[in-house]
Motif scaffolding. Structure first.
Motif, mmCIF file in Angstrom:
data_model
loop_
_atom_site.group_PDB
_atom_site.id
_atom_site.type_symbol
_atom_site.label_atom_id
_atom_site.label_comp_id
_atom_site.label_asym_id
_atom_site.label_seq_id
_atom_site.Cartn_x
_atom_site.Cartn_y
_atom_site.Cartn_z
ATOM 1 N N TRP A 89 -0.745 4.145 -12.827
ATOM 2 C CA TRP A 89 -1.111 3.414 -11.610
ATOM 3 C C TRP A 89 -1.729 4.321 -10.553
ATOM 4 C CZ3 TRP A 89 1.649 -1.546 -9.786
ATOM 5 C CH2 TRP A 89 1.806 -2.411 -10.886
ATOM 6 N N ASN A 90 -1.949 5.578 -10.903
ATOM 7 C CA ASN A 90 -2.659 6.471 -9.975
ATOM 8 C C ASN A 90 -1.922 6.590 -8.634
ATOM 9 O OD1 ASN A 90 -4.930 8.129 -10.015
ATOM 10 N ND2 ASN A 90 -6.117 6.745 -8.744
ATOM 11 N N LEU A 91 -0.615 6.839 -8.715
ATOM 12 C CA LEU A 91 0.195 6.861 -7.490
ATOM 13 C C LEU A 91 0.253 8.258 -6.887
ATOM 14 C CD1 LEU A 91 3.237 4.651 -8.583
ATOM 15 C CD2 LEU A 91 1.113 3.936 -7.464
ATOM 16 N N LYS A 92 0.487 8.275 -5.600
ATOM 17 C CA LYS A 92 0.710 9.538 -4.895
ATOM 18 C C LYS A 92 2.125 9.518 -4.347
ATOM 19 C CE LYS A 92 -1.167 12.367 -1.154
ATOM 20 N NZ LYS A 92 -2.123 12.406 -0.035
ATOM 21 N N LYS B 223 -1.198 -0.588 -7.333
ATOM 22 C CA LYS B 223 -1.957 0.423 -8.081
ATOM 23 C C LYS B 223 -2.712 1.258 -7.063
ATOM 24 C CE LYS B 223 -2.660 -1.941 -12.477
ATOM 25 N NZ LYS B 223 -3.633 -2.574 -13.380
ATOM 26 N N ASP B 224 -2.740 2.563 -7.254
ATOM 27 C CA ASP B 224 -3.375 3.485 -6.324
ATOM 28 C C ASP B 224 -2.645 3.525 -4.967
ATOM 29 O OD1 ASP B 224 -5.391 5.442 -6.327
ATOM 30 O OD2 ASP B 224 -6.494 4.309 -4.828
ATOM 31 N N ARG C 278 0.980 4.599 -2.516
ATOM 32 C CA ARG C 278 1.653 5.851 -2.163
ATOM 33 C C ARG C 278 3.133 5.588 -1.893
ATOM 34 N NH1 ARG C 278 -1.952 4.477 1.462
ATOM 35 N NH2 ARG C 278 -1.369 5.409 3.442
ATOM 36 N N ASP D 229 0.827 -1.212 0.000
ATOM 37 C CA ASP D 229 0.000 0.000 0.000
ATOM 38 C C ASP D 229 0.863 1.265 0.000
ATOM 39 O OD1 ASP D 229 -2.750 -1.166 0.395
ATOM 40 O OD2 ASP D 229 -1.700 -2.057 2.088
#
Ligand SMILES: [Zn+2]
Ligand SMILES: [Zn+2]
Length: 355
Positions: free
Chosen positions: A292-295, A268-269, A271, A247
């Motif tokens: 992958w919509n990462l932060k 994916k998604d 941080r 995660d």
């Protein structure tokens, strides 16, 4: 209280030339207190400051480094109402100018007037004099009262803990049950693993190359350790997460390869918090961040008063970083202390200097 006119301090006379000499005890300006320094922890950034200097630091022959310190308030300016003589305190290195846009929004560790002492900015041990001395002048904005059950040595770990907490604040904290990977078992990495577990991580996975450091990490709550000399950390994390990824990755090595690999062990998604000190440019596969919509965030030091959050947790024993403190030296032996720290003699992790 009997305060002498002069004190012992470790002064940087030339790059790499740190010497303990007698200097005047600092004056106390508006909003400041004089702190009798009890303990200072050597930070991973200190050897670089001493070898190469720091942008905007005081002149050679006057500059006193040291920024992770605790002590007792022995004098206060007339306008100080927040603290009293005799209070035990932990010092936060950053004092923003208090007037720029970033400071007004609470981002004082990225003050826009960095290094401008005339505008009120201070960064103890970096752009202004710090704690490798018997006394230090510290603004009330930088002081956190210590309860009696936090001793001065353990209290020096609060600066690092505050930085780790700020990193978690920036990335959206730890959600209970999450799988957190911490790369790099240096002091900040070990604290990151300890605090992730404390915040309710389901699993904390710590990666590194030195078995003795990984063992310290297990003692601080890491559930699984991966020795990158023996196993491929990306493959192992993907295996442990059934091919999904963790995660959150908290990257604390400061090295290009683990920094790049973080993108390949996160879900994916997910941080990624980059907490290392990166001396080199790093090539990252940024396509992943988008697809992958990462932060991704990074913390600049112990921002947004996060040091204060660590105090009750250390006071009641939930934060216990004593296993990081491996050596203690007197101020007179500061160069031996640095030698022990940089060469990791006796498996040194945090080395404390006591003025
Ligand atoms: Zn530091
Ligand atoms: Zn500012």
């Amino acid at each position: 209280m009997n305060i002498p006119k002069t004190m012992k301090a470790a002064v940087l006379f030339d790059l790499g030339d740190l010497r303990v000499v007698e200097v005047p005890v600092p004056e106390v300006g508006h909003g400041e207190t004089l702190v009798k320094v009890a303990s200072v922890a050597i930070c991973g950034s200190d050897p670089g400051i001493i070898a190469n200097g720091w942008k905007g630091y005081p002149v050679l022959g006057e500059f006193i480094p040291g920024h992770e310190f605790t002590g007792t308030v022995v004098r206060i300016a007339p306008d100080v109402v927040e603290l009293q003589v005799g209070d035990r305190v932990a010092v936060e290195p950053h004092k923003g100018c208090g007037r720029c846009e970033n400071c007004l929004r609470g981002y004082y560790t990225t003050c826009l007037n960095y290094g401008k002492a005339e505008l009120g900015h201070r960064h103890y041990g970096f752009s202004s004099n710090g704690g490798y001395a018997e006394y230090a002048a510290c603004h009330v904005n930088t002081l956190h009262k210590l309860p009696d059950n936090i001793d001065f040595e353990h209290g020096t770990m609060l600066t690092g803990a505050g930085t780790v907490l700020y990193g978690y604040e920036r990335i959206g904290w730890v959600v209970p049950g999450e799988t957190i990977v911490v790369t790099g078992p240096g002091a900040i990495g070990l604290m990151s693993a300890h605090l992730a577990k404390l915040m309710g991580a389901g699993r904390v996975i710590l990666t590194g190359t030195r078995e003795e450091r990984l063992a310290v990490g297990r003692g601080l709550g890491s559930d699984i350790t991966i020795n990158a000399r023996e196993e491929n950390p990306v493959e192992r994390v993907m295996e442990l997460t059934h091919g999904i990824g963790a995660d959150m990755i908290v990257e604390c090595t400061g090295q290009p390869q683990p920094a790049a690999e973080a993108l390949h062990m996160v879900r994916k998604d997910g941080r990624i918090s980059y907490n290392g000190i990166y001396h080199e440019s790093v090539t990252l596969q940024l396509d992943r961040v988008v697809q992958w919509n990462l932060k991704i965030t990074g913390p600049k030091a112990e921002g947004m008063w996060n040091l204060s959050r660590a105090i009750p947790l250390m006071s009641d024993g939930r934060i216990n970083l004593r296993s990081l403190i491996t050596h203690t030296f007197s101020l007179d032996d500061i160069n031996e202390a640095f030698d022990t720290f940089t060469k990791r003699k006796g498996n040194a992790i945090k080395v404390i200097v006591k003025p």
